[in-house]
Scaffold this motif. Structure first.
Motif, PDB file in Angstrom:
ATOM      1  N   GLU A  89       1.496  -1.178  -0.483  1.00 50.92           N
ATOM      2  CA  GLU A  89      -0.353   0.265   0.052  1.00 50.92           C
ATOM      3  C   GLU A  89       1.240   1.329   0.045  1.00 50.92           C
ATOM      4  OE1 GLU A  89      -4.331  -1.459   2.377  1.00 50.92           O
ATOM      5  OE2 GLU A  89      -2.416  -1.026   3.420  1.00 50.92           O
ATOM      6  N   ARG A  90       1.694   1.249   1.167  1.00 52.78           N
ATOM      7  CA  ARG A  90       2.868   2.511   0.787  1.00 52.78           C
ATOM      8  C   ARG A  90       3.559   2.796  -1.041  1.00 52.78           C
ATOM      9  NH1 ARG A  90       6.250  -0.359   6.106  1.00 52.78           N
ATOM     10  NH2 ARG A  90       4.490   0.345   7.445  1.00 52.78           N
ATOM     11  N   ALA A  91       3.720   1.175  -1.202  1.00 51.80           N
ATOM     12  CA  ALA A  91       4.500   1.852  -2.668  1.00 51.80           C
ATOM     13  C   ALA A  91       3.272   2.193  -2.979  1.00 51.80           C
ATOM     14  CB  ALA A  91       4.903   0.437  -3.084  1.00 51.80           C
ATOM     15  N   GLU A  92       1.504   1.671  -3.519  1.00 54.31           N
ATOM     16  CA  GLU A  92       0.359   1.792  -4.058  1.00 54.31           C
ATOM     17  C   GLU A  92       0.568   3.529  -4.089  1.00 54.31           C
ATOM     18  OE1 GLU A  92      -4.060   1.315  -4.495  1.00 54.31           O
ATOM     19  OE2 GLU A  92      -3.048  -0.045  -3.245  1.00 54.31           O
ATOM     20  N   HIS A  93       0.656   4.565  -3.166  1.00 55.43           N
ATOM     21  CA  HIS A  93       0.407   5.415  -2.924  1.00 55.43           C
ATOM     22  C   HIS A  93       1.411   6.799  -2.868  1.00 55.43           C
ATOM     23  CE1 HIS A  93      -3.614   4.394  -1.545  1.00 55.43           C
ATOM     24  NE2 HIS A  93      -3.455   3.782  -0.816  1.00 55.43           N
ATOM     25  N   VAL A  94       2.432   6.338  -2.748  1.00 54.30           N
ATOM     26  CA  VAL A  94       3.352   6.945  -2.773  1.00 54.30           C
ATOM     27  C   VAL A  94       3.968   8.307  -4.056  1.00 54.30           C
ATOM     28  CG1 VAL A  94       5.485   5.436  -3.249  1.00 54.30           C
ATOM     29  CG2 VAL A  94       6.117   7.908  -2.107  1.00 54.30           C
ATOM     30  N   VAL A  95       3.288   7.658  -5.379  1.00 53.96           N
ATOM     31  CA  VAL A  95       3.704   8.088  -6.170  1.00 53.96           C
ATOM     32  C   VAL A  95       2.330   9.783  -6.540  1.00 53.96           C
ATOM     33  CG1 VAL A  95       3.804   8.944  -8.891  1.00 53.96           C
ATOM     34  CG2 VAL A  95       4.835   6.518  -7.712  1.00 53.96           C
ATOM     35  N   GLY A  96       1.482   9.046  -5.847  1.00 54.91           N
ATOM     36  CA  GLY A  96       0.235   9.623  -6.070  1.00 54.91           C
ATOM     37  C   GLY A  96      -0.142  11.409  -5.196  1.00 54.91           C
ATOM     38  N   ALA A  97       1.358  10.586  -3.863  1.00 54.98           N
ATOM     39  CA  ALA A  97       1.077  11.625  -2.891  1.00 54.98           C
ATOM     40  C   ALA A  97       1.944  12.842  -3.545  1.00 54.98           C
ATOM     41  CB  ALA A  97       1.179  11.201  -1.730  1.00 54.98           C
ATOM     42  N   ASN A  98       3.040  12.301  -4.440  1.00 55.11           N
ATOM     43  CA  ASN A  98       3.729  13.314  -4.033  1.00 55.11           C
ATOM     44  C   ASN A  98       3.409  13.565  -5.722  1.00 55.11           C
ATOM     45  OD1 ASN A  98       7.035  13.274  -2.937  1.00 55.11           O
ATOM     46  ND2 ASN A  98       6.158  11.595  -3.012  1.00 55.11           N
ATOM     47  N   GLU A  99       2.854  13.916  -6.695  1.00 57.13           N
ATOM     48  CA  GLU A  99       2.460  14.356  -7.536  1.00 57.13           C
ATOM     49  C   GLU A  99       1.350  15.343  -7.260  1.00 57.13           C
ATOM     50  OE1 GLU A  99       1.332  15.957 -11.452  1.00 57.13           O
ATOM     51  OE2 GLU A  99       2.700  13.404 -11.104  1.00 57.13           O
ATOM     52  N   ALA A 100       0.368  14.921  -6.867  1.00 57.37           N
ATOM     53  CA  ALA A 100      -0.156  16.019  -5.827  1.00 57.37           C
ATOM     54  C   ALA A 100       0.803  17.495  -5.662  1.00 57.37           C
ATOM     55  CB  ALA A 100      -1.342  15.854  -4.283  1.00 57.37           C
ATOM     56  N   LEU A 101       1.802  17.336  -4.664  1.00 61.69           N
ATOM     57  CA  LEU A 101       2.604  18.059  -4.327  1.00 61.69           C
ATOM     58  C   LEU A 101       2.767  19.338  -5.180  1.00 61.69           C
ATOM     59  CD1 LEU A 101       4.044  19.763  -2.133  1.00 61.69           C
ATOM     60  CD2 LEU A 101       5.545  17.583  -2.015  1.00 61.69           C
ATOM     61  N   VAL A 102       3.675  18.314  -6.163  1.00 58.16           N
ATOM     62  CA  VAL A 102       4.427  18.183  -7.040  1.00 58.16           C
ATOM     63  C   VAL A 102       4.000  19.621  -8.144  1.00 58.16           C
ATOM     64  CG1 VAL A 102       6.037  18.418  -8.973  1.00 58.16           C
ATOM     65  CG2 VAL A 102       6.695  16.780  -6.912  1.00 58.16           C
ATOM     66  N   SER A 103       2.540  19.054  -8.716  1.00 58.60           N
ATOM     67  CA  SER A 103       1.235  19.622  -9.113  1.00 58.60           C
ATOM     68  C   SER A 103       1.456  20.867  -9.019  1.00 58.60           C
ATOM     69  CB  SER A 103       0.385  18.665  -9.626  1.00 58.60           C
ATOM     70  OG  SER A 103       0.651  17.273 -10.191  1.00 58.60           O
ATOM     71  N   ARG A 104       0.789  20.747  -7.142  1.00 53.94           N
ATOM     72  CA  ARG A 104       0.474  22.587  -6.981  1.00 53.94           C
ATOM     73  C   ARG A 104       1.790  23.014  -6.767  1.00 53.94           C
ATOM     74  NH1 ARG A 104      -3.688  21.600  -5.888  1.00 53.94           N
ATOM     75  NH2 ARG A 104      -4.406  21.736  -3.354  1.00 53.94           N
ATOM     76  N   LEU A 105       2.812  22.712  -6.995  1.00 50.27           N
ATOM     77  CA  LEU A 105       3.747  23.861  -7.151  1.00 50.27           C
ATOM     78  C   LEU A 105       4.252  25.061  -8.332  1.00 50.27           C
ATOM     79  CD1 LEU A 105       6.184  22.295  -4.465  1.00 50.27           C
ATOM     80  CD2 LEU A 105       5.322  24.056  -4.273  1.00 50.27           C
ATOM     81  N   GLU A 106       3.682  23.418  -9.471  1.00 50.96           N
ATOM     82  CA  GLU A 106       3.782  23.647 -11.200  1.00 50.96           C
ATOM     83  C   GLU A 106       2.395  24.786 -11.675  1.00 50.96           C
ATOM     84  OE1 GLU A 106       6.144  19.660 -12.754  1.00 50.96           O
ATOM     85  OE2 GLU A 106       3.657  20.106 -11.984  1.00 50.96           O
ATOM     86  N   GLY A 107       1.467  24.569 -10.531  1.00 51.49           N
ATOM     87  CA  GLY A 107       0.587  25.419 -10.698  1.00 51.49           C
ATOM     88  C   GLY A 107       0.500  26.829  -9.970  1.00 51.49           C
ATOM     89  N   LEU A 108       1.492  27.311  -9.315  1.00 49.68           N
ATOM     90  CA  LEU A 108       1.719  28.270  -8.413  1.00 49.68           C
ATOM     91  C   LEU A 108       1.818  29.249  -9.893  1.00 49.68           C
ATOM     92  CD1 LEU A 108       3.488  27.599  -5.506  1.00 49.68           C
ATOM     93  CD2 LEU A 108       0.850  27.940  -5.607  1.00 49.68           C
ATOM     94  N   ASP A 109       1.306  30.321  -9.948  1.00 47.42           N
ATOM     95  CA  ASP A 109       1.566  31.841 -10.879  1.00 47.42           C
ATOM     96  C   ASP A 109       2.605  32.224 -10.208  1.00 47.42           C
ATOM     97  OD1 ASP A 109       0.783  33.595  -8.773  1.00 47.42           O
ATOM     98  OD2 ASP A 109      -1.097  33.797  -9.634  1.00 47.42           O
ATOM     99  N   ARG A 110       3.394  33.516 -11.090  1.00 50.87           N
ATOM    100  CA  ARG A 110       4.560  33.889 -10.540  1.00 50.87           C
ATOM    101  C   ARG A 110       4.405  34.434  -9.919  1.00 50.87           C
ATOM    102  NH1 ARG A 110       8.338  32.294 -12.560  1.00 50.87           N
ATOM    103  NH2 ARG A 110       9.060  32.321  -9.987  1.00 50.87           N
TER     104      ARG A 110
END
Length: 263
Positions: A89-110
């Motif tokens: 379960e840890r392996a199943e969820h780790v990528v999604g948790a990090n995708e949520a974080l990185v996507s939020r950072l990428e979506g921040l405006d200048r």
């Protein structure tokens, strides 16, 4: 023009892509292997990377909404959920948790990247987006190495991390260095490759970066990625490339390893 926050976010995206490729191929036996973090198996490192992503995301969201940093009970609940999951379960969820974080950072405006100040969940001044992403990149890079070294004793920190982390290492060694482990004082000239850097390492009442000493007690020559692993305590002889050398009559590589016991 690309700024520091953009560079950090891009590096974190590369790191996530790297980790996702690894995790997809893991078997049950792979997840049970001892990792580079001596007290954790591979799945426990993934748990730490996953729970950390959730905490960083909640911290950013708290700054954006004005709610402030997550409190201790919230953080403990995240840890408990990840600790309670099976290895798979840890392996199943780790990528999604990090995708949520990185996507939020990428979506921040200048403007947000430039102006947002982010309260932290521990006593420290608020960070800007670049500073917070640098914190996360540091954690992510070293723990990704902890996963990789379980399968390859010669694993190195990846290029996506090295150039960025070199600028963070001076802060990190203030926490990880233990000057009392050395019997006496030392001023070391440090010469790095890939990329090339030169500076001094002072070991006295504390451990600090300095200008290159005029009359050093030794000269450390090493790839930049190994220097970073030295500072973080990931420097055992079996993980040290042949091109690392310390020319000194006063201090040895093992002395330096004691100065940096890791975290």
């Amino acid at each position: 023009m690309t700024d520091r926050a953009d560079e950090m976010i891009k590096a974190l995206r590369s790191g996530l892509d790297d980790l996702a490729g690894l995790v997809r191929g893991f078997t049950a036996d792979d997840l049970a292997r001892r990792s580079g973090a001596s007290e954790w198996d591979v799945s426990q490192v993934l748990s730490h990377l996953g729970s950390g992503a959730e905490i960083f995301l909640a911290t950013i969201d708290g700054a954006l909404s004005g709610a402030g940093a997550p409190d201790g009970d919230f953080i403990k609940s995240i840890w408990a959920r990840w600790d309670g999951w099976s290895r798979a379960e840890r392996a199943e969820h780790v990528v999604g948790a990090n995708e949520a974080l990185v996507s939020r950072l990428e979506g921040l405006d200048r403007q947000t990247k430039d102006e947002l100040r982010i309260p932290l969940w521990f006593p420290a001044p608020p960070r800007d987006v670049a500073g917070l992403t640098g914190m996360r990149l540091t954690e992510f890079a070293y723990h990704t190495w902890d996963v990789k070294v379980a399968f390859d004793q010669a694993a190195t920190l990846e290029p996506w991390a090295v150039a960025q982390l070199l600028d963070e290492a001076g802060v990190l060694l203030g926490f990880t260095g233990s000057a009392g482990e050395l019997n006496g004082q030392a001023a070391i000239a440090v010469r790095l490759t890939s990329p090339e850097r030169s500076f001094g390492l002072g070991i006295d009442d504390a451990v600090s970066l300095t200008d290159v000493p005029g009359a050093p007690d030794g000269v450390l020559s090493a790839p930049a990625e190994w220097w970073l692993r030295l500072v973080a305590g990931r420097h055992a002889p079996e993980h040290t490339p042949a091109e690392v050398s310390l020319d000194s009559e006063k201090i040895t590589l093992d002395d330096l390893r004691r100065v940096f016991p890791g975290f």
